[in-house]
Design an enzyme around this catalytic site. Structure first.
Site, short mmCIF file in Angstrom:
data_model
loop_
_atom_site.label_atom_id
_atom_site.label_comp_id
_atom_site.label_asym_id
_atom_site.label_seq_id
_atom_site.Cartn_x
_atom_site.Cartn_y
_atom_site.Cartn_z
N GLN A 18 0.85 -1.20 0.00
CA GLN A 18 0.00 0.00 0.00
C GLN A 18 0.88 1.24 0.00
OE1 GLN A 18 -1.96 2.34 3.48
NE2 GLN A 18 -3.19 0.50 3.24
N HIS A 72 1.31 5.64 0.29
CA HIS A 72 0.84 6.99 0.58
C HIS A 72 1.02 7.84 -0.67
CE1 HIS A 72 1.60 6.71 5.23
NE2 HIS A 72 0.48 6.13 4.85
N GLU A 131 -3.38 5.52 -0.52
CA GLU A 131 -4.03 6.28 0.56
C GLU A 131 -3.55 7.72 0.52
OE1 GLU A 131 -4.40 6.17 5.48
OE2 GLU A 131 -2.82 5.04 4.46
N GLU A 159 -9.40 2.67 6.67
CA GLU A 159 -8.68 2.01 7.75
C GLU A 159 -8.39 2.99 8.90
OE1 GLU A 159 -5.01 0.52 6.13
OE2 GLU A 159 -4.21 2.51 5.73
N GLN A 219 -5.04 -2.51 10.39
CA GLN A 219 -3.80 -1.79 10.11
C GLN A 219 -3.01 -1.83 11.41
OE1 GLN A 219 -2.41 2.55 8.38
NE2 GLN A 219 -4.16 2.48 9.74
N ASP A 240 4.66 1.83 8.09
CA ASP A 240 4.29 3.08 7.42
C ASP A 240 4.90 4.29 8.11
OD1 ASP A 240 2.74 2.95 9.71
OD2 ASP A 240 1.07 4.02 8.81
N SER A 279 1.41 -0.35 5.53
CA SER A 279 0.12 0.32 5.53
C SER A 279 0.36 1.77 5.15
CB SER A 279 -0.58 0.18 6.88
OG SER A 279 0.26 0.63 7.91
#
Length: 754
Positions: A145, A147, A174, A225, A300, A339, A366
């Protein structure tokens, strides 16, 4: 020579990045313990007539809201006695035994209390935890995933970077905002950019939960999430939540076709000041049992924002691995942390990701920062845009799938320009904004927002407001793309809307590859491949723990001590604070320890100078400042909201002693502030003055450019979280739940100043 000279190697070590990290001494009383605390309960459970009447030594009459939820919705009375009677070491061996199927272990987990789960993973080495994680994770195929954010909330760059992230192979992207009101523009831009990269990418816009659900209902997002759960009742109540309210919210998301994960992680309660002296792993085990009980499909997990604090403790990295193991053991999809940048040391960063790369994970990060560190509005991730090729090299080195694919330079340039042209076409078709041609080439070539000529954050706010106020949806974007010749992108976005109707990606650990859902149902992890091996002696372990830069509350208080301890108090109470009447009044809500126990911000500014900067700024903007000490909370959002509700204008500023601040408005939700100033270590006095000026301008009905505090990519969490958690512990220790706010004036030797 009586004193031997200092070995110069220490001077050399002092120049390395590791010296910026901080390490916390073991202190269970203050909540600094990873696997075990004297206040952790022993595992136990008792049934009466098929009902759970005791959990971990606590009888039903003493259950808090978390115990009640776990007893009612998580523990299976038919399994409890069998599972709790098993030896914890034997269960640990089953976890690493290649001949024991996952299904048997998942069944046993439903009969284990949080303390029992902790007792099992605590006997496992880091290697065994990694091995067990490889066996217990839900989906066979690893994923990742990203950012996708930038410092300007620029939709052109968001679209280009989303297309780039999708081309890299990220299964989810995200975004979040520097300015909260830009959420709708960010969501539309990322949805368009993702559709350019490929069809079938899940997308989230991280914002206040009610607004996030509205954006999801408009079809722009497909997962969420940000549903946070906590391991102590006080942390839940402080956020005005309960396990039941969180369960209702996750059901609301899922019923509308939005894939949902909860968020929790070690040290969250410690950072909030509500750790109950328990180990971070025990509190996280409670969180994970709650999530399983809620019926949410995933989590998460892995420290998340608190990871730098957990990593500062002895065996902290192992704890982060252990909580991820518990998550997959409970049958949850796991976006396994990674993350947050836990360290300034590239060696420690590389070491943290390695077990997950080797074991695989449903989503290894995440939030891998696909953009540059300074553009990461979540703050720098474990890996960021600068390190993408390092990560790709690790995949090659170990022959493992970390979810990413090397980029072709020419194809990347084409995709970025295509994404920019697509979002510009949508803006023009829908009458949202005009994009200048020179902006397009500027953004396409830029590595980060410092190199772009494009929209300002205030201009983005106006675009975002139009999207929200006109109730535009993803279907409007599909039509706009198709009309302007972006047929494939329209079809890619339409694919996600069809998936919203079918709901197939609501399955556990679901992602989309080549337009098709793969999950724990149709792509289950059937991996089938010991409390033995090397373990350090207590003496050896003590030596390993005893590193430099140990932080203690005593050291923090020494730093906070006033220069002149005999000086008179400069914030003088003058009575209970009431509701103001002046239409241009701005109340500055001071935290409980502000100017009392704590005297300077994490940036080193004396709090006297901070208050002067704020009040002078308010006067600059044509406002009237009033100082109020708020005693019932130390939470920044609630400080600001309380101040706004006391203010005659409805606008207020909330500020903690460490310097974190918000501008708030009385009619907003607690965590939907007007402007947020979260990075206090890099917030200057000029920023505070500008903050005060903007707050005053809002009282006049103006819409000033939001104040942006630049983040230069330093790992602020690794540098400051240990100290910040101790400062906040001091703040929360002074909170009086029922205390009324108190009006104060400044006395600096020249009379009182309001």
């Amino acid at each position: 020579m009586t004193t031997p000279p200092r070995w110069r190697r220490f001077d050399e070590w002092d120049t390395r990045a590791l010296r910026h990290d901080q390490f916390a001494a073991q202190n269970s009383e203050a909540g600094f313990s990873t696997f075990q605390s004297p206040w952790d309960p022993a595992p136990s459970a008792r049934l009466e007539n098929g009902r759970i009447v005791e959990i971990d030594g606590k009888p039903e009459a003493e259950f808090d809201i978390i115990d009640s939820f776990i007893a009612t919705h998580f523990l299976d009375p038919d399994i409890v006695e069998e599972a709790m009677a098993m030896d914890s070491t034997e269960v640990a061996r089953l976890l690493v035994d290649i001949n024991v199927p996952r299904e048997r272990l998942e069944r046993l987990a439903c009969g284990m209390t949080p303390a029992k789960l902790v007792s099992v993973v605590s006997v496992m080495s880091a290697l065994e935890i990694t091995f067990a994680y490889a066996k217990m994770r839900q989906r066979r195929t690893p994923g990742n995933q990203a950012h996708v954010t930038n410092a300007k909330d620029d939709p052109l760059q968001l679209a280009a970077d989303a297309a780039t992230a999708v081309a890299l192979g990220f299964d989810e992207i995200e975004t979040t905002m520097r300015v909260a009101s830009n959420s709708w523009a960010n969501a539309m831009a990322c949805a368009v950019g993702a559709a350019v990269g490929r069809g079938g990418v899940l997308f989230q816009c991280s914002i206040e939960e009610a607004e996030e659900l509205q954006i999801g209902m408009a079809g722009f997002t497909s997962y969420a999430e940000t549903v946070s759960v906590y391991g102590t009742e006080a942390a839940f109540v402080d956020g005005d939540d309960t396990p039941w309210s969180k369960a209702f919210l996750t059901a609301a998301y899922a019923s509308r076709g939005i894939k949902t994960r909860c968020t929790s992680g070690a040290s969250a309660e410690l950072l909030m000041g509500f750790h109950e002296r328990k180990s971070v792993l025990y509190l996280e085990a409670r969180c994970l049992c709650l999530q399983s009980a809620m019926g949410v499909q995933g989590t998460q997990n892995g420290g998340i924002d608190g990871a730098p604090l957990t990593a500062s403790m002895a065996s902290g990295m192992r704890e982060l691995m252990a909580e991820n193991l518990i998550a997959v053991w409970l049958g949850l999809e796991c976006a396994s942390g990674n993350d947050t940048r836990v360290s300034e040391s590239e060696i420690r960063v590389g070491a943290k990701i390695t077990p997950y790369l080797l074991a695989g994970s449903d989503l290894l990060c995440s939030g891998f920062g696909s953009i540059k560190k300074y553009d990461n509005s979540f703050n720098p991730s474990l890996f960021n845009g600068e390190e993408i090729e390092d990560y790709l090299a690790l995949q090659r080195d170990f022959e493992v799938d970390g979810g990413l694919t090397p980029l072709d330079e020419e194809e990347t340039g084409r995709l970025r320009m295509r994404a920019i042209e697509a979002v510009a076409a949508v803006f023009d078709e829908l009458g949202l904004a005009e994009v200048k041609p020179e902006w397009m080439s500027s953004v396409a070539a830029a590595s980060g927002s410092l190199e772009t000529e494009t929209f300002s954050p205030g201009e983005v706010t106006r675009i975002s407001n139009k999207i929200r106020d006109r109730r535009l949806t993803a279907l409007d974007v599909v039509r706009a793309l198709a009309r302007r010749g972006f047929e494939q992108e329209a079809e890619n976005l339409m694919l996600m809307l069809r998936q919203r109707i079918s709901g197939d990606y609501l399955q556990t650990s679901a992602i989309l590859r080549d337009g098709k859902v793969i999950s724990a149902i149709n792509d289950p992890n059937h991996y089938s491949g010991p409390a033995t091996g090397y373990n350090m002696t207590p003496e050896r372990w003590e030596k390993v723990q005893n590193v430099r830069d140990l932080q203690t509350i005593e050291k923090v208080m020494e730093h906070e001590a006033p220069v002149d301890p005999t000086a008179k108090a400069w914030l003088v109470p003058v009575g209970t604070a009431g509701k103001g009447k002046d239409a241009h009044e701005v109340v500055v809500g001071l935290s409980p320890a502000f100017g009392v126990e704590l005297t300077r911000t994490t940036a080193g500014h004396d709090l006297i100078d901070v208050v002067l900067a704020l009040t002078e700024g308010i006067r600059d903007g044509g406002g009237v400042p009033r100082l109020v000490r708020i005693r019932h909370t130390a939470d920044t959002s609630f400080l600001g909201l309380t101040a706004a509700r006391l203010s005659g204008s409805g606008y207020g500023i909330g500020i903690q002693a460490k310097g974190t601040a918000v501008i708030h408005k009385a009619d907003r939700l607690p965590h939907l502030n007007v402007e947020l100033f979260s990075n206090s270590p890099v917030t200057t006095l000029d920023h505070y003055r500008a903050m005060g000026r903007n707050a005053a301008l809002y009282t006049h009905g103006e819409s000033p450019e939001p104040v942006l505090v630049p983040v230069d990519g330093r790992s602020l969490a690794a540098r400051y979280h240990v100290r910040v958690s101790m400062l906040y512990a001091i703040e929360t220790s002074l909170v009086e739940a029922d205390a009324s706010p108190v009006e104060v004036v400044m006395e600096l030797g020249q009379g009182a100043m309001r």
